[in-house]
Design an enzyme around this catalytic site. Sequence first.
Site, PDB file in Angstrom:
ATOM      1  N   LYS A 204       6.122  -1.103  -9.642  1.00 44.93           N
ATOM      2  CA  LYS A 204       6.286  -1.761  -8.340  1.00 44.93           C
ATOM      3  C   LYS A 204       5.056  -2.604  -8.020  1.00 44.93           C
ATOM      4  O   LYS A 204       5.152  -3.761  -7.678  1.00 44.93           O
ATOM      5  CB  LYS A 204       6.524  -0.702  -7.265  1.00 44.93           C
ATOM      6  CG  LYS A 204       6.705  -1.290  -5.890  1.00 44.93           C
ATOM      7  CD  LYS A 204       7.019  -0.233  -4.852  1.00 44.93           C
ATOM      8  CE  LYS A 204       7.005  -0.863  -3.471  1.00 44.93           C
ATOM      9  NZ  LYS A 204       7.217   0.082  -2.383  1.00 44.93           N
ATOM     10  N   GLU A 210      -2.149   3.586 -15.747  1.00 49.00           N
ATOM     11  CA  GLU A 210      -1.478   4.121 -16.938  1.00 49.00           C
ATOM     12  C   GLU A 210      -0.479   3.118 -17.508  1.00 49.00           C
ATOM     13  O   GLU A 210      -0.408   2.888 -18.724  1.00 49.00           O
ATOM     14  CB  GLU A 210      -0.718   5.409 -16.584  1.00 49.00           C
ATOM     15  CG  GLU A 210      -1.590   6.560 -16.143  1.00 49.00           C
ATOM     16  CD  GLU A 210      -1.711   6.648 -14.625  1.00 49.00           C
ATOM     17  OE1 GLU A 210      -1.894   5.593 -13.971  1.00 49.00           O
ATOM     18  OE2 GLU A 210      -1.650   7.770 -14.107  1.00 49.00           O
ATOM     19  N   GLY A 265       8.832   3.685  -4.361  1.00 53.60           N
ATOM     20  CA  GLY A 265       8.855   3.944  -5.808  1.00 53.60           C
ATOM     21  C   GLY A 265       9.846   5.038  -6.187  1.00 53.60           C
ATOM     22  O   GLY A 265      10.652   4.876  -7.107  1.00 53.60           O
ATOM     23  N   ARG A 266       9.803   6.156  -5.474  1.00 51.88           N
ATOM     24  CA  ARG A 266      10.663   7.285  -5.850  1.00 51.88           C
ATOM     25  C   ARG A 266      12.113   7.095  -5.404  1.00 51.88           C
ATOM     26  O   ARG A 266      12.951   7.969  -5.629  1.00 51.88           O
ATOM     27  CB  ARG A 266      10.077   8.599  -5.324  1.00 51.88           C
ATOM     28  CG  ARG A 266       9.774   8.613  -3.837  1.00 51.88           C
ATOM     29  CD  ARG A 266       8.920   9.825  -3.474  1.00 51.88           C
ATOM     30  NE  ARG A 266       8.457   9.827  -2.094  1.00 51.88           N
ATOM     31  CZ  ARG A 266       7.367   9.224  -1.663  1.00 51.88           C
ATOM     32  NH1 ARG A 266       6.618   8.529  -2.503  1.00 51.88           N
ATOM     33  NH2 ARG A 266       7.006   9.295  -0.398  1.00 51.88           N
TER      34      ARG A 266
HETATM   35  O1  F6P Z   1       0.879   7.560  -7.871  1.00 50.83           O
HETATM   36  C1  F6P Z   1       2.016   7.575  -7.120  1.00 50.83           C
HETATM   37  C2  F6P Z   1       2.851   6.340  -7.270  1.00 50.83           C
HETATM   38  O2  F6P Z   1       2.415   5.386  -6.380  1.00 50.83           O
HETATM   39  C3  F6P Z   1       4.316   6.662  -7.069  1.00 50.83           C
HETATM   40  O3  F6P Z   1       4.660   6.758  -5.741  1.00 50.83           O
HETATM   41  C4  F6P Z   1       4.962   5.580  -7.833  1.00 50.83           C
HETATM   42  O4  F6P Z   1       6.301   5.852  -8.074  1.00 50.83           O
HETATM   43  C5  F6P Z   1       4.094   5.557  -9.061  1.00 50.83           C
HETATM   44  O5  F6P Z   1       2.792   5.788  -8.577  1.00 50.83           O
HETATM   45  C6  F6P Z   1       4.156   4.315  -9.892  1.00 50.83           C
HETATM   46  O6  F6P Z   1       3.801   3.176  -9.176  1.00 50.83           O
HETATM   47  P1  F6P Z   1       4.120   1.739  -9.698  1.00 50.83           P
HETATM   48  O7  F6P Z   1       5.603   1.592  -9.807  1.00 50.83           O
HETATM   49  O8  F6P Z   1       3.538   0.803  -8.684  1.00 50.83           O
HETATM   50  O9  F6P Z   1       3.474   1.572 -11.041  1.00 50.83           O
END
Ligand code: F6P
Length: 546
Positions: A204, A210, A265-266
Amino acid sequence: MSRLTESPAWKALAAHHASIQGCHLRELFATDPQRFERFSLEAAGLFIDYSKNRITADTLALLIQLARDAELPRWTERLLGGDMVNHTEQRAALHTALRAEQSVYFGGRDVLPDVKRVLEHMRRFSDAVRSGNLRGITGKPFTDVVNIGIGGSDLGPAMVTEALRPYGSPELKVHFVSNVDGSHLTDTLSALNPETTLFIVASKTFTTQETLANARSAREWLLNGLRTGSAVSRHFVAVSTNAEEVQRFGIAPNNMFEFWDWVGGRYSLWSAIGLPICIAVGFENFAELLAGARAMDEHFAQAPLEKNGPVILGLLAVWYANFFGTRSHAVLPYDQHLARFPAYLQQLEMESLGKSVDRQGRPVDYQTGVVIWGEPGTNGQHAFFQLLHQGTPLVTADFLVGARAHHPLAAHQRMLVANCLAQTEALMRGRTEDEARAELEARGLKGEALERLLPYQVFPGNRPSTTIVYESLTPRALGALIALYEHKVFVESVILNINAFDQWGVELGKQLAKSLLPELEAPPGGTLSHDASTNGLINYIRARSS
Ligand code: F6P
């Protein structure tokens, strides 16, 4: 004291709890022949039996009063209407718009045309990958798709892809890499051919450490294998809200699938984050998944509170955590394809409800989220069910099971269902001392030998569970199931007066990891700025890492 714990409904529930806590579920079933009919409902094709819970009609009436006092119907309208329900981030939480068929206005603008445009992009792209019309740079069709993302950009699509495995095709494999542990990427890529591998970088924010580390290493692997820079544009697509960062990574705007700030995100598997699902099972099945969720949205918006699946599940969660003091809830799918469902729910529930400050910024004086965990049945029966049956903590549980399976082994499905229902019955009934004695006598034991064994053979029972049954695990049923839990979490958050849509608690660790990284990379001997334990661990690892 908070307004919640001071409220007449809360106090009435506390008094009611004192009066029924000694009451055994066996008695409740014995005294009410209508109990199953009274405490079960249908919601968007799912059957929910909540009669094996420690409630009476009075409990339910009091819990419904709690929901009314919290203005749950008004909050539901706010959620579905695109209000800023996520007040700490000034955002709406409009995941329901992603599966809507009618206009949804956000900031005075109908978001449906944007949603449909991206869905059409997903349809065209996934069709092209599946049919082999879209090919890698050397002209070969894709055989493997690797989704690189973490948290909501991984768990939802990974869980759904596994759940809908019977709808997938053996020619096209979809893999998920989330962990920054290099083993995850290395192990996944070890069996793949760069010529026939497509990467989806799903993030997102497109700033998640990571995901970017994995995406960079995957890009290097691809370039090493194909030896041409233009391979990236043919083998990499992105799913994000952050076009600028996507471009900076080297993915062209026409290879980006967009979604929006108002999708948490979730809650994002319904958005372009669902692209790997479309590729794995086809767009028609993805549309069915959306349709199932939409049916649950309609149920949630329209069913009376007393017969509303997400409302009932949310109220039960508040009831147990706050009045029985439960601290964990098991999710037990009797369905191997739902193996990742507990992990998916961990993020949905624990990131949403793991809060200790209310919407007004005050510390809460009640319990919010509990620990969610689980494994598929029957495996769990041979591992942790002992504690559920005879352990000291009271653990609530949801059992999920299909009436029919996709595989042809009908006898296995009957065994699976028998085990599932037997567990809910055993947890509820337990085994009294008299019953245990009779059973031991029937086995030929008597006298001291019998008395010695007797205490171990008694099961207290009175352990609550809810059983959710679907006809079979179709995309539609799965969509409804996921949306059921999404709305359940929202119901809890409204009653508990907390924001279900932010997750500030994950930030501190991320910040510290960033500051720690250069210290791990530096040669031993420099000064470290942490506590003695962290400094000691850095030194220990640094001395052994090269
Ligand atoms: O660390 C928590 C978080 O922000 C989640 O809420 C989210 O789903 C995940 O990291 C991944 O975030 P992104 O889609 O921005 O990489």
